[in-house]
Motif scaffolding. Structure first.
Motif, mmCIF file in Angstrom:
data_model
loop_
_atom_site.group_PDB
_atom_site.id
_atom_site.type_symbol
_atom_site.label_atom_id
_atom_site.label_comp_id
_atom_site.label_asym_id
_atom_site.label_seq_id
_atom_site.Cartn_x
_atom_site.Cartn_y
_atom_site.Cartn_z
ATOM 1 N N THR A 176 -12.990 19.950 -20.824
ATOM 2 C CA THR A 176 -13.262 18.576 -21.250
ATOM 3 C C THR A 176 -11.948 17.833 -21.327
ATOM 4 O O THR A 176 -10.867 18.433 -21.289
ATOM 5 N N SER A 177 -12.021 16.494 -21.447
ATOM 6 C CA SER A 177 -10.804 15.690 -21.516
ATOM 7 C C SER A 177 -9.945 16.083 -22.709
ATOM 8 O O SER A 177 -8.724 15.990 -22.664
ATOM 9 N N TYR A 216 -3.709 7.570 -19.306
ATOM 10 C CA TYR A 216 -4.543 8.701 -18.899
ATOM 11 C C TYR A 216 -5.791 8.783 -19.791
ATOM 12 O O TYR A 216 -6.907 9.002 -19.302
ATOM 13 N N GLU A 217 -5.602 8.615 -21.101
ATOM 14 C CA GLU A 217 -6.744 8.625 -22.015
ATOM 15 C C GLU A 217 -7.727 7.512 -21.659
ATOM 16 O O GLU A 217 -8.950 7.713 -21.688
ATOM 17 N N SER A 268 -8.164 6.148 -18.711
ATOM 18 C CA SER A 268 -8.847 6.526 -17.476
ATOM 19 C C SER A 268 -9.965 7.518 -17.765
ATOM 20 O O SER A 268 -11.075 7.403 -17.227
ATOM 21 N N GLN A 269 -9.686 8.483 -18.628
ATOM 22 C CA GLN A 269 -10.701 9.469 -18.988
ATOM 23 C C GLN A 269 -11.908 8.822 -19.659
ATOM 24 O O GLN A 269 -13.044 9.284 -19.498
ATOM 25 N N GLU A 276 -10.405 13.955 -13.640
ATOM 26 C CA GLU A 276 -10.515 14.147 -15.085
ATOM 27 C C GLU A 276 -9.277 13.702 -15.862
ATOM 28 O O GLU A 276 -9.214 13.860 -17.072
ATOM 29 N N VAL A 277 -8.292 13.149 -15.148
ATOM 30 C CA VAL A 277 -7.089 12.656 -15.828
ATOM 31 C C VAL A 277 -6.823 11.198 -15.477
ATOM 32 O O VAL A 277 -6.747 10.333 -16.359
ATOM 33 N N SER A 278 -6.687 10.912 -14.176
ATOM 34 C CA SER A 278 -6.278 9.559 -13.778
ATOM 35 C C SER A 278 -7.081 9.047 -12.591
ATOM 36 O O SER A 278 -6.586 8.259 -11.801
#
Length: 722
Positions: free
Chosen positions: A7-8, A578-579, A581-582, A603-605
């Motif tokens: 998960t993120s 990044y957060e 984008s998630q 899952e990141v960017s």
């Protein structure tokens, strides 16, 4: 059982694999600059200009960034950067990346650009190919104008290896005594005071029926072929060109009693005292000479760059002066901002009340956005300061100066204001890299005129671009401000894209008053009404704005961020992006130079897109857009998202609150994002791919579109006044 999907929350957003190295990202930026020199769609002289810019950029890169890495390596500092590379690993990676790039640059110049120059009547000849008449003329030039300023320096037990200046071009000469056969080494510097290229008179230019606009020879070749005059009675066995680059970053003890004196002393060290970090040589240099130079300068093989052809291609910039408009970009003349035109024109008419027709009147009506170089800097920002200097109702002018020119109208206006009794305070950044000497000169001039000159805050560079004008209006005091993204420099305002806000909003005036008190006194201001100020609150405010977009997405709404700047390096802001984008926030980044964020990682960017635009104008404006659940907030200012801007510089970013200006800035960003001519997309592996029009699609060049739209606005305004 299969592995559980991460998960993120399980992903460490600070892990090295999610970041690009700062130095290697900068090299990719300079590769895009080089591409403009290689691109046949670019006019010939502009290609020479980009060749020169590529070389000039590399000089600064070695003088500052490579020098710092070498210092860290020699001090055995092995702490890796956020991308996981140690100083030694970065130095090795720089060499591996840059070496083929430099070879490509010089090969293209010699094999493509130089012949193409000749086909257009621009002949840069080699001395060996000259006719006897041409050689005879240049020998006379040598005797009269070159020989008197040359100083050959012998190297032997009684003559130690000479101290050589930073960025100096030199000849390593091996001579032999005819009687004893003993070989000796000498160095001849090519003086900077001489023109790099010596032009032949019209009657000696090639007369082969081809077009001739300019014919010249590199001065070092003239010196090399007349060395017997410098060493009479000796046999010239061989000569070899070389050029050295030194560590040129100032090391200041800012607690010094006299910062001005400390900088002047460091400037002298810059030219001769810094360690050598790069040696450029020609492949023909024999191993014996090469090893001797390396030993004397304490260099290793990775510090050596072999150049096959002309050294120091940044001097090609001088050819831009040739009067050949057909080989350059079409001329662009910035327009007067339409809203200011009536006010500037009416002041030229007799019997007009200047108090009601000044720039101040225009700003009172509503906030004004200026966009350079599409709109005139001299007819907006310079006129704002000039009118403030001459307006009897203006009580005080305060501004920051980071890079400017000593002969600018702004300097003259500030002196005029002080001489008329106004309170004038100027924060001059003496530590503006490679402009220190220039800044010292005109800072001293300002002080002699009675202006309060402040050199900033210990430990911080004052990089913010702000002006505050205090004006008496009836019984009230009104404060007018300019908050911009670019320097108060009329020359670069014609070359760099920047935006600025002219306003008389009370909260902005109050914020700038507090900020100037912070810069000039002992204020410990920690909060501002509107401004984002570093190093006080900017990073926290930016991250809060990013997190707000995340919350909108979590609440079932959409989130969007568009940010345009020079460089993105700050790891805390990158992690916040990044957060975002998630969480599903759509993020578009327009980053001209360094970008340490790695886009397109699942899952990141995967919701982040990064482009870079390299064109005739240097993209310099910083514009930040947050959709804020369709309430659209836009900010402009002087700061990139880099640790130096957020922690070690005084910066100011302002919200834009006029709805029309917000829309204008959104339109500018949209045009940039639609570019398919000079935009490059950053891939997750660190490579950049230049966009191109889809099949049968239109070519969309953002800078050309903005020139066209600006020109149309000007025409519409002209018709409206007829």
């Amino acid at each position: 059982m299969g592995k559980a999907k991460k998960t993120s929350k399980d992903i460490n957003l600070n892990a090295p694999q999610y970041y690009f190295n700062r130095e290697l990202s900068w090299l990719e930026f300079n590769r895009r600059v080089l591409h403009e020199a290689l691109d046949r769609r670019t006019p010939l002289l502009e290609r020479l200009k980009f060749t020169a810019i590529f070389s000039s950029n590399l000089d600064e890169f070695f003088m500052v960034r490579v020098a710092l890495l070498k210092e860290q390596f020699q001090a055995q500092i092995n702490r890796p950067t956020i991308d996981g590379l140690t100083p030694q690993q970065q130095l090795e990676a720089i060499y591996q990346c840059l070496h083929p790039m430099v070879i490509e640059q010089h090969r293209y110049f010699e094999q493509v650009l130089r012949p193409e120059m000749a086909s257009h009547g621009i002949h840069l000849l080699n001395y060996i190919d000259l006719s006897p008449e041409q050689r005879s003329y240049l020998q006379q030039i040598f005797q009269k104008k070159i020989f008197p300023v040359l100083t050959p320096l012998a190297v032997d037990p009684s003559h130690p290896f000479p101290l050589m200046a930073n960025l100096s071009l030199n000849l390593a000469v091996v001579v032999k005594a005819p009687n004893t056969g003993e070989e000796k080494f000498a160095r001849v510097k090519v003086p900077n005071i001489l023109p790099r290229f010596i032009c032949l008179p019209q009657e000696l230019q090639p007369q082969n029926g081809k077009l001739n606009h300019w014919t010249g020879v590199a001065v070092e070749q003239i010196i090399a072929h007349n060395l017997e005059v410098l060493f009479p009675g000796m046999i010239i066995k061989e000569y070899h060109l070389f050029r050295l680059t030194r560590d040129a970053d100032l090391e200041l003890a800012e607690e010094a009693n006299d910062l001005l004196l400390a900088i002047q002393q460091e400037l002298r060290r810059r030219h001769f005292g810094g360690s050598v970090v790069r040696l450029e040589i020609q492949p023909s240099m024999p191993s014996s000479v090469r090893q001797m130079l390396m030993a004397e300068m304490e260099l290793v093989e990775s510090d050596i760059y072999e150049i096959d052809g002309l050294l120091n291609l940044k001097d090609l910039m001088s050819l831009m002066k040739l009067p050949l408009p057909e080989l350059k970009d079409p001329t662009w003349t910035p327009i007067i901002p339409p809203r200011l035109r009536p006010f500037l024109q009416s002041r030229k008419i007799a019997n007009v009340d200047s108090q009601k027709t000044s720039i101040f009147s225009a700003i009172q009506q509503k906030d004004l956005l200026v966009h350079h170089p599409y709109e005139s800097f001299s007819c907006s920002v310079e006129k704002f300061i000039a009118q403030a200097a001459r307006d009897p109702n203006v009580l005080a002018i305060k501004m920051t100066l980071y890079r400017t020119t000593g002969d600018s109208e702004i300097i003259g206006s500030l002196i005029t204001a002080a001489e008329s009794g106004k309170q004038v305070a100027v924060i001059v950044e003496l530590k503006a890299r490679f402009d220190e000497e220039n800044n010292i000169t005109w800072a001293t001039q300002l002080e002699k005129s009675g202006i309060h000159v402040i050199y900033g805050i210990v430990g911080l560079k004052t990089h913010t671009k702000i002006v505050l004008v205090v004006r008496q209006e009836g019984e009230d005091i009104r404060r007018y401000v300019h908050i911009g993204t670019g320097n108060y420099n009329a020359k670069t305002a014609n070359l760099y894209t920047d935006v600025g806000l002219l306003s008389c909003r009370e909260d902005l005036g109050a914020d700038l008053t507090d900020l100037f008190n912070y810069l000039t006194g002992y204020s410990c201001q920690e909060s501002y009404r509107k401004l984002l100020v570093s190093p006080v609150n900017m990073r926290d405010r930016i991250i809060a704005l990013i997190h707000r977009e995340i919350e909108h997405c979590k609440n079932g709404n959409s989130g969007q961020i568009i940010a345009k700047m020079n460089s993105l390096v700050d790891s805390q802001i990158i992690a916040a992006l990044y957060e975002a984008s998630q969480a599903g926030v759509k993020i578009d980044l327009i980053i001209r130079g360094i970008c340490c964020l790695r886009p397109g990682i699942p899952e990141v960017s995967e919701n982040i897109r990064v482009i870079s635009i390299i064109g005739r104008f240097l993209e310099h404006s910083r514009i930040f857009y947050f959709s804020n659940n369709e309430q659209n907030e836009v900010y402009i200012g002087s700061a990139d998202w880099m640790p130096r801007n957020l922690d070690r510089r005084v910066e100011a970013v302002t919200p834009v609150e006029d709805a029309e200006i917000v829309q204008t800035l959104q339109n500018i960003l949209a045009i940039m994002l639609g570019d398919n001519r000079q935009a490059w997309e950053l891939k997750s592996d660190g490579s950049y791919v230049q966009r191109c029009p889809e099949q049968d699609g239109a070519e969309l060049c953002a800078q050309n579109i903005l020139m066209e739209k600006t020109q149309q606005l000007s025409v519409n305004q002209l018709f409206a006044t007829l």
